[in-house]
Design an enzyme around this catalytic site. Sequence first.
Site, PDB file in Angstrom:
ATOM      1  N   LYS A  85       1.922 -10.826  -9.850  1.00 28.03           N
ATOM      2  CA  LYS A  85       2.864 -11.898 -10.144  1.00 28.03           C
ATOM      3  C   LYS A  85       2.721 -12.433 -11.584  1.00 28.03           C
ATOM      4  O   LYS A  85       1.792 -12.070 -12.290  1.00 28.03           O
ATOM      5  CB  LYS A  85       2.689 -13.030  -9.123  1.00 28.03           C
ATOM      6  CG  LYS A  85       3.006 -12.589  -7.695  1.00 28.03           C
ATOM      7  CD  LYS A  85       4.424 -12.057  -7.585  1.00 28.03           C
ATOM      8  CE  LYS A  85       4.890 -11.858  -6.158  1.00 28.03           C
ATOM      9  NZ  LYS A  85       4.215 -10.792  -5.429  1.00 28.03           N
TER      10      LYS A  85
HETATM   11  C1  PLP Z   1       9.874 -12.395  -3.029  1.00 27.13           C
HETATM   12  C2  PLP Z   1       8.467 -12.419  -2.528  1.00 27.13           C
HETATM   13  N1  PLP Z   1       8.106 -13.353  -1.648  1.00 27.13           N
HETATM   14  C3  PLP Z   1       6.846 -13.422  -1.158  1.00 27.13           C
HETATM   15  C4  PLP Z   1       5.898 -12.535  -1.544  1.00 27.13           C
HETATM   16  C5  PLP Z   1       4.540 -12.633  -0.916  1.00 27.13           C
HETATM   17  O1  PLP Z   1       3.551 -13.054  -1.744  1.00 27.13           O
HETATM   18  P1  PLP Z   1       2.036 -12.928  -1.258  1.00 27.13           P
HETATM   19  O2  PLP Z   1       1.704 -11.470  -1.328  1.00 27.13           O
HETATM   20  O3  PLP Z   1       1.246 -13.728  -2.223  1.00 27.13           O
HETATM   21  O4  PLP Z   1       1.978 -13.462   0.124  1.00 27.13           O
HETATM   22  C6  PLP Z   1       6.199 -11.540  -2.448  1.00 27.13           C
HETATM   23  C7  PLP Z   1       5.155 -10.583  -2.846  1.00 27.13           C
HETATM   24  O5  PLP Z   1       5.346  -9.554  -3.403  1.00 27.13           O
HETATM   25  C8  PLP Z   1       7.519 -11.474  -2.962  1.00 27.13           C
HETATM   26  O6  PLP Z   1       7.868 -10.527  -3.846  1.00 27.13           O
END
Ligand code: PLP
Length: 288
Positions: A85
């Site tokens: 990210k």
């Molecule tokens: C649009 C979106 N939402 C949520 C997430 C989830 O994040 P995490 O892996 O930190 O739970 C991601 C992860 O790639 C994402 O791209």
Amino acid sequence: MLADVGAADLTLDPDDVARKMSPRTKVIMPVHYGGQPARMDELKAAAGDGVTFLEDVAHAPGATYRGRPAGSLGDVAAFSLYATKNVTSAEGGVLTTDDEGIAERARSLALHGMSRDAWKRYRASARSWRYEVAEPGYKYNLSDLQAALGASQAARLEDLNARRVRVAGWYDELLGGITEIELPTTLPTTTRHAWHLYVIRIRPEQLTIDRDAFIEELRDAGVATSVHFIPIHHHPGFAGLGVHPGDLRATDAAFERIISLPIYPDLAREEAEYVATAVAAIARRHRR
Ligand SMILES: Cc1ncc(COP(=O)(O)O)c(C=O)c1O
């Protein structure tokens, strides 16, 4: 229930949300796709009163919508600090809310479901060993090491995002003349874009190859790309969602065409030029 995206910006479509609202709708979860805030005012108007908005800010820390930060536009917002990210703590995330009830419940659930009083005792004072689990919860705490990394990364967010904006500007300039592809659409409401992704769309009607072949040729040219995302309803694990062919027309159409080009703060101008030259060569080679 899944709602479609807008064909241009690929964020949640307020018209489709309006069509799909029902008395059972409790929460709407717009994704600020690619780093661009969803059309929150229109979504809220479509939803009416009594619906909770949970923003998915995974792609958009630092982005602003009509001057307001992503993560402050709904009732509660989830940020991701996963390794890929814009800013990271290697793994983990952040919730933001101005609703004290949601904050309290989230704190409790993240700490095994301990009640607020117990949570306070646990945190603030070692005087009492007693605690109470009010409901089954999770162990969703960020470790101190991860929090330290996340804090130092957060301090760099402005700089890292500014460098992403610069890369996106290069792509806009370098890819602008290639008619076989469509560039990302920036909405007038997006006052700052976080450019987590730079997603081009091929125009299949102008090409003799499909998206997958385009990606393979980019790979052969040494350009690593990806597809964000395979729609949820295409996965067998979500077959039970009851989506029928044609229900999510814009999503399905976009999925056939999207390619995420490399974008990260350190990407150099020459690298953007290399990518753009490769895209142009493939488009030229396979022009219809
Ligand atoms: C649009 C979106 N939402 C949520 C997430 C989830 O994040 P995490 O892996 O930190 O739970 C991601 C992860 O790639 C994402 O791209």
